[in-house]
Write a protein that holds these residues in place. Sequence first.
Motif, PDB file in Angstrom:
ATOM      1  N   THR A  40      88.850 -24.519 -12.232  1.00  0.00           N
ATOM      2  CA  THR A  40      87.710 -24.111 -13.049  1.00  0.00           C
ATOM      3  C   THR A  40      86.396 -24.502 -12.385  1.00  0.00           C
ATOM      4  O   THR A  40      85.443 -23.717 -12.340  1.00  0.00           O
ATOM      5  N   GLU A  41      86.351 -25.714 -11.857  1.00  0.00           N
ATOM      6  CA  GLU A  41      85.132 -26.187 -11.203  1.00  0.00           C
ATOM      7  C   GLU A  41      84.830 -25.371  -9.950  1.00  0.00           C
ATOM      8  O   GLU A  41      83.679 -24.973  -9.711  1.00  0.00           O
ATOM      9  N   ALA A  43      85.893 -22.298  -9.225  1.00  0.00           N
ATOM     10  CA  ALA A  43      85.552 -20.928  -9.626  1.00  0.00           C
ATOM     11  C   ALA A  43      84.115 -20.839 -10.127  1.00  0.00           C
ATOM     12  O   ALA A  43      83.379 -19.905  -9.794  1.00  0.00           O
ATOM     13  N   SER A  44      83.705 -21.821 -10.902  1.00  0.00           N
ATOM     14  CA  SER A  44      82.344 -21.834 -11.429  1.00  0.00           C
ATOM     15  C   SER A  44      81.322 -22.021 -10.317  1.00  0.00           C
ATOM     16  O   SER A  44      80.263 -21.379 -10.314  1.00  0.00           O
ATOM     17  N   ARG A  45      81.638 -22.877  -9.359  1.00  0.00           N
ATOM     18  CA  ARG A  45      80.721 -23.151  -8.255  1.00  0.00           C
ATOM     19  C   ARG A  45      80.496 -21.928  -7.384  1.00  0.00           C
ATOM     20  O   ARG A  45      79.501 -21.833  -6.670  1.00  0.00           O
ATOM     21  N   ASN A  46      81.426 -20.994  -7.428  1.00  0.00           N
ATOM     22  CA  ASN A  46      81.333 -19.795  -6.600  1.00  0.00           C
ATOM     23  C   ASN A  46      81.084 -18.534  -7.431  1.00  0.00           C
ATOM     24  O   ASN A  46      81.604 -17.462  -7.124  1.00  0.00           O
ATOM     25  N   GLY A  48      81.713 -17.877 -10.747  1.00  0.00           N
ATOM     26  CA  GLY A  48      82.606 -17.470 -11.831  1.00  0.00           C
ATOM     27  C   GLY A  48      83.775 -16.619 -11.368  1.00  0.00           C
ATOM     28  O   GLY A  48      84.043 -15.550 -11.950  1.00  0.00           O
ATOM     29  N   HIS A  51      90.483 -17.072 -12.105  1.00  0.00           N
ATOM     30  CA  HIS A  51      91.429 -18.096 -11.659  1.00  0.00           C
ATOM     31  C   HIS A  51      92.582 -18.195 -12.655  1.00  0.00           C
ATOM     32  O   HIS A  51      92.421 -17.929 -13.850  1.00  0.00           O
TER      33      HIS A  51
END
Length: 369
Positions: A40-41, A43-46, A48, A51
């Motif tokens: 999740t982290e 995916a969010s950093r890139n 959204g 995943h």
Amino acid sequence: MNSRILLLGATGYTGGLVLDALLRRGVRPTLAGRNAAALTELASRNGGLDHVVVDATNSGDLRRHLGRGDVLVTTVGPFERLGHAVAEAAAETGAHYIDSTGEVGFVRTVRDRYGRRARETGAVMLPAFGYDYVPGMLAGTLAARQAGDAVRTLDIGYFATGPLWRGISHGTRTTMRDGLTLPSPTWHEHRPTEERTASRVREFAVQGRRKSAFLVSGTEVLFLPDDFPALTDITVYNGWFPALSRPLSLISAAVNTLVRLPGGRPLTDLLTLPLTFGPPGGPDTTERARTRSYVVAVASTGAPGAPPLAEVHLEGPSAYSLTGELMAWAAVRLASGAGRAAGVVGPVEAFGLDVLRDACGEMGLGPVG
């Protein structure tokens, strides 16, 4: 691109390099792994990214997220322990498959176990599609073609330049250590065989100097005989640390004797522990920029003392940077339907020599001089 790319292992070191290479190509893969929070982290950093949480050891769990023509990219190892269910899921669903393994025994098992099913479902399966062992496959193919009908033997050496020990990941150091007690496949007298790792040392010409390298595994011995039936012998060598080639040969002989004795495994692990010393993780961008990969392929008649028929030298980026770029490139090609042959195949059979050579050139891996 019509198919989805599922990246398994993106939260790890090599997986992160593949993810970066995909994003630079404008591709947004679906991230997969077992750690929901880490996924999740990341995916969010890139921006959204999609995943999914999956168990890499559960083929059924993976199949629920794959469809025919999708691309499954995995960097989750050790592959002999964690990779079989992933390969099975791809073969059964008809999803294309790319992995980063350097474990040739695993590649051989994947080909024997899943090759036929992959051909039936249309899956193009590309194990060891990174620095291990695409450069050697390319150099070996070029050398054998230049040598022509007289070629009988092919020796391939992997080298590197720069402050390499600091530029090696912890995973690579561990793999090198474990590999000393594992046999290395070779192709000898038209037959597959196995030899003790580092049982032979050979010199290659590298940047105008003679450098030693010791015998190791390589998928060249699995795939090149099909392309060049005249080859009687194919051997792969590693010369990352030329000065250590002969000492490592002696160490290999000792630990392979010791490991067969009662209680020998713990002592072997202790003696080889220094080979794993170094920083955790892997080299960062700065460290990778300080090292270069270098591969030599020598084709000959096999006659004692005869000069080479052809010799190909390729130089390119750091082994890790090259692996990330190669896997990302192959994933995009397969997602667009550009794979030429279903089954467990090598890089030349999958894409064709000209396409592979041009792609490697664009990544910075090309002929020396």
